[in-house]
Design an enzyme around this catalytic site. Structure first.
Site, PDB file in Angstrom:
ATOM      1  N   GLU A 161     -10.091  14.894  -1.952  1.00 18.96           N
ATOM      2  CA  GLU A 161      -9.247  14.976  -0.741  1.00 18.96           C
ATOM      3  C   GLU A 161      -9.300  16.385  -0.136  1.00 18.96           C
ATOM      4  O   GLU A 161      -8.385  17.178  -0.281  1.00 18.96           O
ATOM      5  CB  GLU A 161      -7.804  14.570  -1.054  1.00 18.96           C
ATOM      6  CG  GLU A 161      -7.666  13.102  -1.394  1.00 18.96           C
ATOM      7  CD  GLU A 161      -6.225  12.624  -1.496  1.00 18.96           C
ATOM      8  OE1 GLU A 161      -5.958  11.439  -1.188  1.00 18.96           O
ATOM      9  OE2 GLU A 161      -5.344  13.437  -1.878  1.00 18.96           O
ATOM     10  N   GLU A 268      -9.445   5.693  -3.036  1.00 16.02           N
ATOM     11  CA  GLU A 268      -8.071   5.706  -3.535  1.00 16.02           C
ATOM     12  C   GLU A 268      -7.212   4.822  -2.633  1.00 16.02           C
ATOM     13  O   GLU A 268      -7.266   4.945  -1.408  1.00 16.02           O
ATOM     14  CB  GLU A 268      -7.471   7.120  -3.528  1.00 16.02           C
ATOM     15  CG  GLU A 268      -8.044   8.055  -4.555  1.00 16.02           C
ATOM     16  CD  GLU A 268      -7.268   9.371  -4.639  1.00 16.02           C
ATOM     17  OE1 GLU A 268      -6.057   9.364  -4.314  1.00 16.02           O
ATOM     18  OE2 GLU A 268      -7.869  10.389  -5.019  1.00 16.02           O
TER      19      GLU A 268
END
Length: 335
Positions: A161, A268
């Site tokens: 991320e 995710e």
């Protein structure tokens, strides 16, 4: 001697079920699993029988396991572990179950995400040139350790991320040229171990087209090398229901694939553990959106810590009940 070698080869390959590549990846990030088991947590089938967690996930259609790697982690129950050695051990276990493997390099000693990209303590005072070497050799070291036990991951994430970059401040997006060099070192190290491993660059807020276009336009400009665009999708963290932005996720998946000519993957996803039907419906919609990306460019969907029950982790986006049994939400991964 030849007969012994042949017998060893056959029995070894019989024990390790070879995963089926190129099929749609349905999986789970299970970095907490070894710690859960070490603290005595037990996993149960819906009929009450005790069962291995990975088998429970496989029974629900999952074929992929994602494992995070930290450089020099602590022994903290929830925010430590995930060292190279523990990752290798977990990967062996997953592959023996016939699972495909994704390795997620955080390049940190603990969590790296949009709010924090802390350098490992060991790298803290390194120059930028040294950080480039750190990324290369750490990536290579972990992947070689896996290869030494007969495991080649199908995918490798370079950073976790990273809309603001990684290894702050040197690898911040404020200096995208340096971030690009760091990402390319991770890419090069991965391909040096095995050129067939697909390298993923991963951002959060998969429904946010503006964020993704900005980042990957800059990545293109700076000649970042990668194979797959990875997305997180958590309606909970942006305080919405999935129905409000699932179309945005679908549109962004299609746009990323078309705009940059890349494969895409939701690496995710998660929903509220007590809202099982809503999470099930969300997962069905996400899987449908990824599968609908033209030219089979949508590779798969991975649930983040589905087994990480709130009673153990305090995390409320698992898909596990308080009685140690999987939530019906995970039935979305069944065919």
């Amino acid at each position: 001697m030849l007969l012994v070698l042949v017998f060893t080869y056959c029995t070894t390959n019989k024990a390790i079920q070879q995963p089926k590549e190129n099929s749609f990846a349905k999986g789970a990030d299970v970095g907490w699993l070894p710690q859960m088991e070490a603290t005595g947590y037990k996993f149960y089938e819906t009929d009450g029988s005790q069962k291995d967690c990975l088998q429970l996930l496989k029974d629900r259609g999952m074929n992929t396991i994602r494992l995070r790697v930290w450089v020099n982690p602590s022994n903290d129950k929830a925010s430590g572990h995930c060292s190279k050695e523990e990752t290798v051990a977990m990967a062996i276990r997953a592959q023996k179950m016939g699972m495909r493997i994704m390795i997620d390099f955080h390049y940190s000693d603990s969590w790296a995400d949009p709010g924090k990209q802390n350098k490992p303590l060991e790298w803290k005072n390194h120059t930028f040139s040294e950080l480039l070497n750190d990324v290369y050799f750490h990536t290579e070291d972990v992947l070689k350790a896996l290869k030494d036990v007969g495991i080649t991951p199908e995918w490798v994430q370079v950073g976790n991320e990273i809309p603001g970059g990684m290894l702050w401040p040197e690898g911040s997006t404020d200096n995208f040229n340096q971030l690009a060099q760091l990402l390319n070192k991770g890419y090069d190290a991965t391909k040096a171990v095995d050129k067939n491993i697909k390298v993923i660059v991963h951002l959060d807020e998969g429904n946010n087209s503006k964020k993704f276009r900005w980042f990957f336009d800059k990545a293109t400009e700076q000649k970042v090398k990668y194979d797959v665009i990875g997305l997180s999708y958590y309606p909970f963290w942006i305080k919405t229901d999935y129905k409000e932005n699932i179309a945005d996720l679908a549109n962004n998946l299609n746009d990323m694939s078309a705009r940059y000519g890349k494969e895409v993957m939701v690496v995710e996803v998660g929903g509220i553990d007590t809202q099982e039907q809503n999470t099930y419906d969300m997962l069905v919609a996400v899987i449908k959106a990824v599968k609908a990306v033209p030219n089979n460019k949508g590779l798969g969907v991975i649930y983040w810590e589905p087994q990480g029950a709130k009673s153990w982790s305090k995390y409320e986006l698992s898909a596990w009940r308080s009685d140690g049994k999987p939530s019906m939400a995970l039935d979305a991964f069944k065919e």
